[in-house]
Design a protein around this motif. Structure first.
Motif, PDB file in Angstrom:
ATOM      1  N   SER A  21       8.351  -2.298   5.962  1.00  0.00           N
ATOM      2  CA  SER A  21       9.622  -2.591   5.394  1.00  0.00           C
ATOM      3  C   SER A  21       9.869  -1.669   4.303  1.00  0.00           C
ATOM      4  N   ALA A  22      11.155  -1.376   3.912  1.00  0.00           N
ATOM      5  CA  ALA A  22      11.225  -0.406   2.912  1.00  0.00           C
ATOM      6  C   ALA A  22      11.516  -0.898   1.518  1.00  0.00           C
ATOM      7  N   ARG A  23      11.173  -2.247   1.625  1.00  0.00           N
ATOM      8  CA  ARG A  23      11.333  -3.008   0.259  1.00  0.00           C
ATOM      9  C   ARG A  23      10.647  -2.631  -1.130  1.00  0.00           C
ATOM     10  N   VAL A 283      13.509   7.867  -7.617  1.00  0.00           N
ATOM     11  CA  VAL A 283      13.425   6.755  -6.936  1.00  0.00           C
ATOM     12  C   VAL A 283      11.768   6.142  -7.382  1.00  0.00           C
ATOM     13  N   THR A 284      10.855   7.175  -7.032  1.00  0.00           N
ATOM     14  CA  THR A 284       9.494   6.865  -7.226  1.00  0.00           C
ATOM     15  C   THR A 284       8.992   7.962  -8.055  1.00  0.00           C
ATOM     16  N   THR A 299      16.653  10.044  -3.620  1.00  0.00           N
ATOM     17  CA  THR A 299      17.286   9.145  -2.422  1.00  0.00           C
ATOM     18  C   THR A 299      17.187  10.158  -1.145  1.00  0.00           C
ATOM     19  N   LYS A 360      14.822  10.000   4.962  1.00  0.00           N
ATOM     20  CA  LYS A 360      14.806   9.232   3.720  1.00  0.00           C
ATOM     21  C   LYS A 360      13.597   8.605   3.417  1.00  0.00           C
ATOM     22  N   LYS A 362      11.377   6.251   0.858  1.00  0.00           N
ATOM     23  CA  LYS A 362      11.385   5.232   0.203  1.00  0.00           C
ATOM     24  C   LYS A 362      10.297   4.989  -0.671  1.00  0.00           C
ATOM     25  N   SER A 363       9.129   5.411  -0.413  1.00  0.00           N
ATOM     26  CA  SER A 363       7.800   5.251  -1.314  1.00  0.00           C
ATOM     27  C   SER A 363       6.941   6.211  -0.907  1.00  0.00           C
ATOM     28  N   GLN A 381      12.631   5.382   5.352  1.00  0.00           N
ATOM     29  CA  GLN A 381      13.515   4.247   5.448  1.00  0.00           C
ATOM     30  C   GLN A 381      13.507   3.690   7.060  1.00  0.00           C
TER      31      GLN A 381
END
Length: 939
Positions: A21-23, A283-284, A299, A360, A362-363, A381
């Protein structure tokens, strides 16, 4: 009394189709003694640990219901702290995958987690704008820090000092002194949200990322170091803190909000900015554990990697530059002062390379391998994990993709599902591929590329599948070879629905071109081989006035139901295509429908959130049910029954009874919109697909489901939720400001308090009975047997006071303070008397002293005002001081013993090290002499 219908419960069986998951973030974890091979990623409510070399899932850390929102591995690599959407934090043991500690303190999702360098403390930041410091060893909360006005984005411990740095969306970076638990400095030099930060150069430099393309760099000077004349480093740090040419223009931008300037602990001065290539927000932002490399991403799909020069490297570079400057000055016959030679910020923090991912980012996480390679793991993502290696020895370092974990899921949301006729295979199709899964093993057995899929079915025989696409095509695939056999342009718009005819000779499709088309299967001779192959033949067409959203056959194949964009469902005769019924009543278009096995009922689900049940004989509406809190996306009857399932955009799947119009069960598990579901032909399995990228399998158990019990359980769950949302109790004497209690009131703390109250009640009853029994014995002049309480007998005939201690010890360490806070004062005097008794015996001194001090703090006024408790408090004072000093002595002795053992081991290691070094030196000497002799012999 009539017979009640028995329903069987559906239970969650598995979660599959999800890589990550990208959360939340991705993190390297040490497993089986290896670092840089295993990565932990969030997977809805669970955490998956993947082996990046083999592409296999090696460990699942099972969560409860809430989605994972944050991850942080411990410094020793043995534990993983996981934050959840409801504010809970669970610490998992990576050796056995079990949750060892649970912390409840936040009222919203956990957004940041960080261990201190020893792993003894854990700090967490949340969407509720508060920061909590937890004691991992004691399994309890230490304190809550309040001050930020928006979501916390990053938290960092300083290794050398007992300080904490936090940043948030309120544009502030705050410095906290953990000894006094207050904020002593606030940096306000950012004009937008601070999304990330990192400490560099042995914690002498802070770098922050905001909503623009600048990475702001701040020099840190610790005031104590400057004051100490014996430390040579102080001069260096003082010099390094003086802002360069780049920082002078923005010096006035940095305001320091301190009440007492003389009490400052650290001085921050802006030295400049590093420009990122990305124009959007950070983002990170993070570093490897050594602080040697810095990386960040926005992003987009680009990770920017920088290297941070150490003090020795800076010194070498400076000497080189000064040498050049002297040479130049000599040539120009100028006398230039040496002080003018300085390294710019860009020379101290150098760009290494940019890593372009396939989607993209995400982390990410970084780790420096022993071979000198920088390993980077990226969480993308589109449900993918990518691992890159950066060879630092190369002249121009380039990141090379080493592995990519993709097989376990689709790149985009699954829009259609289907079960094979033997209940074994599951088809899932998304925007880029069709996958066939084995239901028993949950392994992907076939992946085929396709266009954007909207509907699907297994051809009778389960050897081929048909996909209806967004571009209006029908694609026929052979499962044995995994190849596309045929593509037909079926509709001018999207093919929204496909339904197999009950005689299994053909199927019907409905599309956005306002047509319903009838097809049949036929066998054609394959030109390339002599064998026949399956094909699809168009038979006839039904032209309508509106776009067709869904089509369904009646089981006897006499009627065809067609859902239209005008919010109605039209029913036609299949043989003549003449109009039979119009079902109107929905306020928004009907997105899904199904006809039951005997053809008497049709259920329709709409975007107006309602499900309507109609009779197919006259088209009358039997009942309208408010089914979901958002659009009803899919509806299907359980085979051979009048029960049906609905899936909604509210992330829930519900089961209904179409005869009694009752809601039977809600299947909760998905965290976002449920797009589709499929029931197996025998009705034992339900598979569902959601926007959270997961596929979930639900299995019908043999456990009967009683509706009254379900309603009661639902009410209990609602009550527990309401308890958690209640206002937290005010602690008497607590300073209402920057700090507060770490825990929060939950149903568990209330239950723990109730258990303590029940134990004290039992103690009171038993003591009263004992007094009464003694009086009877005295009157009778002989011993009368005393009846033992069954609860005490179950605990091995212990005394009532020992039972209270047993109950007290069973309260979780993290919930102790909150449980005592809920406890009414009427029980406190008894508890204090019991504490005095326990401490005198020397049992659990640490736990009891902690509880005693907290009770004295919150009930100070009432305890001191009660004359009955004066002697108890006096006794407690004496016994507590003596017992605590005893415990301290034991602890001191143990510490001294451990330090002695440590020194002995270090001394042994040094001796062996020098012995090994001597041996190696002698060996080299022998080899050199041998070589010299050989050279002489040749000469």
């Amino acid at each position: 009394m009539g017979l009640t219908r028995q329903y069987l419960r559906y239970e969650p069986a598995a979660l599959f189709g999800l890589v990550a998951s990208a959360r939340a973030g991705v993190a390297f974890v040490a497993l089986r003694g290896e670092r840089g091979r295993y990565v932990a990623v969030p997977a809805c409510e669970h955490v998956f640990v993947w082996d990046t070399r083999k592409g296999e899932k090696v460990l699942i850390l099972k969560g409860l219901k809430q989605q994972v929102s944050c991850l942080c591995p411990s410094p020793d690599g043995l534990h993983l702290a996981v934050g959840y959407e409801d504010g809970a934090i669970r610490v998992f043991n990576l050796l056995n995958g079990e949750s060892t500690i649970t912390f409840n303190g936040h009222r919203a999702a956990v957004t940041a987690l960080q261990y201190d360098h020893l792993g003894g403390r854990l700090v967490s930041g949340s969407k509720d704008t508060e920061v909590i410091v937890w004691d991992v060893i004691n399994e309890s909360g230490l304190y809550r820090l309040k001050g930020h006005k928006d979501v916390i984005t990053q938290v960092l411990f300083l290794k050398e000092k007992n300080l904490l740095v936090t940043c948030a969306k309120d544009t502030l970076v705050k410095w906290w002194d953990l000894d006094t638990q207050h904020c002593f400095k606030t940096l306000v030099g950012h004009r937008a949200e601070v999304w990330g930060m990192a400490l560099l150069s042995k914690e002498k430099r802070l770098i922050t990322g905001s909503a623009d393309s600048e990475l702001r760099v701040w020099d840190l000077t610790y005031i104590q170091e400057v004051k100490d004349p014996d430390e040579p480093e102080s001069k260096k740090s003082k010099e390094s803190s003086s802002p360069g040419a780049e920082g002078n223009t923005e010096e006035d931008e940095t305001l320091e909000l301190d009440e007492h300037p003389e009490e400052r602990i650290v001085k921050c001065s802006k030295v400049g900015s590093i420009m990122r290539e990305g124009r959007d927000r950070v983002v990170t932002l993070g570093t490897d554990c050594m602080g040697k490399f810095l990386a960040c991403h926005g992003t987009d799909a680009v990770l920017e990697v920088f290297t941070v020069l150490s003090e020795e490297e800076i010194q070498k570079k400076l000497e080189k530059k000064m040498k050049k400057a002297r040479k130049k000055a000599k040539q120009n016959s100028e006398e230039e002062p040496e002080r003018s030679v300085e390294l710019s910020l860009q020379e101290q923090i150098q760009r290494v390379t940019n890593v372009k991912a396939s989607s993209k980012i995400k982390s990410f996480d970084l780790i420096l391998s022993p071979k000198g390679e920088l390993k980077m793991v990226l969480l993308l993502q589109n449900n993918v994990i990518e691992l890159y290696n950066l060879d630092l020895s190369a002249q121009v370092p380039q990141a090379v993709r080493v592995s990519r974990i993709t097989i376990g899921g689709h790149r985009s949301d699954v829009r259609t599902l289907a079960f094979s006729s033997d209940n074994i295979a599951i088809l899932s199709a998304a925007a880029e591929s069709v996958k066939i899964w084995n239901r028993a093993t949950l392994q992907c057995i076939r992946t085929m590329e396709c266009e954007y899929a909207l509907c699907s079915l297994f051809v009778p025989g389960d050897r081929q599948v048909i996909i209806g696409t967004k571009t209006g095509k029908l694609q026929l695939y052979d499962l044995a070879s995994g190849s596309l056999i045929e593509t037909l342009d079926a509709h001018d718009g999207a093919v929204w629905s496909i339904a197999l005819s009950p005689d299994q000779h053909g199927f019907v499709t409905g599309g956005a071109d306002k047509c319903v088309k009838f097809w049949e299967f036929e066998l054609l001779k394959d030109e390339s081989s002599a064998q026949k192959r399956l094909s699809m033949k168009h038979l006839r067409i039904l032209q309508l006035d509106e776009d067709v959203l869904c089509v369904r056959y009646s089981p006897n194949q006499k009627l065809l139901a067609v859902s239209l964009l005008d919010c109605t469902v039209k029913v036609f005769y299949v043989d003549t295509l003449k109009f039979f019924l119009s079902l109107y009543g929905h306020k928004l278009p009907v997105l899904c429908m199904d006809i039951c096995y005997d053809g008497t009922l049709i259920a329709t689900g709409s975007a107006d959130r309602n499900v309507k049940i109609w009779g197919l004989d006259f088209g009358d509406c039997h009942r309208s049910l408010f089914a979901h809190d958002d659009s009803v996306m899919y509806l299907q009857f359980v085979p051979k029954s009048h029960l049906f399932f609905t899936a909604g955009k509210d992330s829930k799947i519900k089961q209904w009874d179409a005869d009694k119009f009752e809601h039977i069960q809600t299947l909760e598990g998905h965290h976002q919109e449920v797009w589709c579901l499929a029931l197996s032909p025998n009705g034992d399995y339900v598979v569902s697909a959601s926007h959270d990228k997961s596929l979930r399998l639900w299995e019908r158990t043999r456990e009967p489901l009683i509706l009254e019990e379900e309603r009661e359980m639902q009410q209990e769950a609602e009550y527990e939720e309401s308890v958690a949302k209640e206002e937290q109790p005010v602690v008497a004497g607590e300073r209402q400001g920057e700090t507060g209690l770490a825990g929060k009131k939950t149903i568990e703390t209330i239950k723990a308090a109730e258990r303590i109250m029940e134990a004290i009640e039992l103690y009171r009853e038993e003591m009263a009975k004992l007094k009464e029994h003694n009086a009877i014995c005295k009157a009778a002049g002989k011993e009368v047997p005393f009846p033992v309480n069954p609860i005490l007998r179950a605990y091995g005939n212990i005394t009532p006071s020992a039972y209270v201690l047993e109950v007290f010890k069973k309260v979780k360490s993290s919930e102790l303070e909150e449980s005592l806070l809920v406890l009414p004062f009427s029980y406190v005097p008894d508890l204090l008397r019991l504490f005095n008794e326990y401490i005198q015996l020397g049992t659990d001194v640490e736990l009891l002293c902690r509880a005693l001090l907290f009770l004295l703090k919150i009930h100070f006024g009432q305890i001191t005002g009660n004359q009955m408790l004066v002697t108890v408090i006096e006794n407690l004072k004496k016994t507590t001081i003596s017992r605590v000093s005893e415990a301290r002595d034991v602890l001191g002795f143990n510490m001294a013993g451990l330090q002695f053992l440590k020194r002995e081991i270090e001394a042994k290691d040094e001796v062996t090290f020098f012995a090994d070094a001597t041996e190696r030196f002698e060996e080299k000497k022998r080899k050199r002499k041998k070589k010299e002799k050989m050279v002489l012999a040749v000469l």
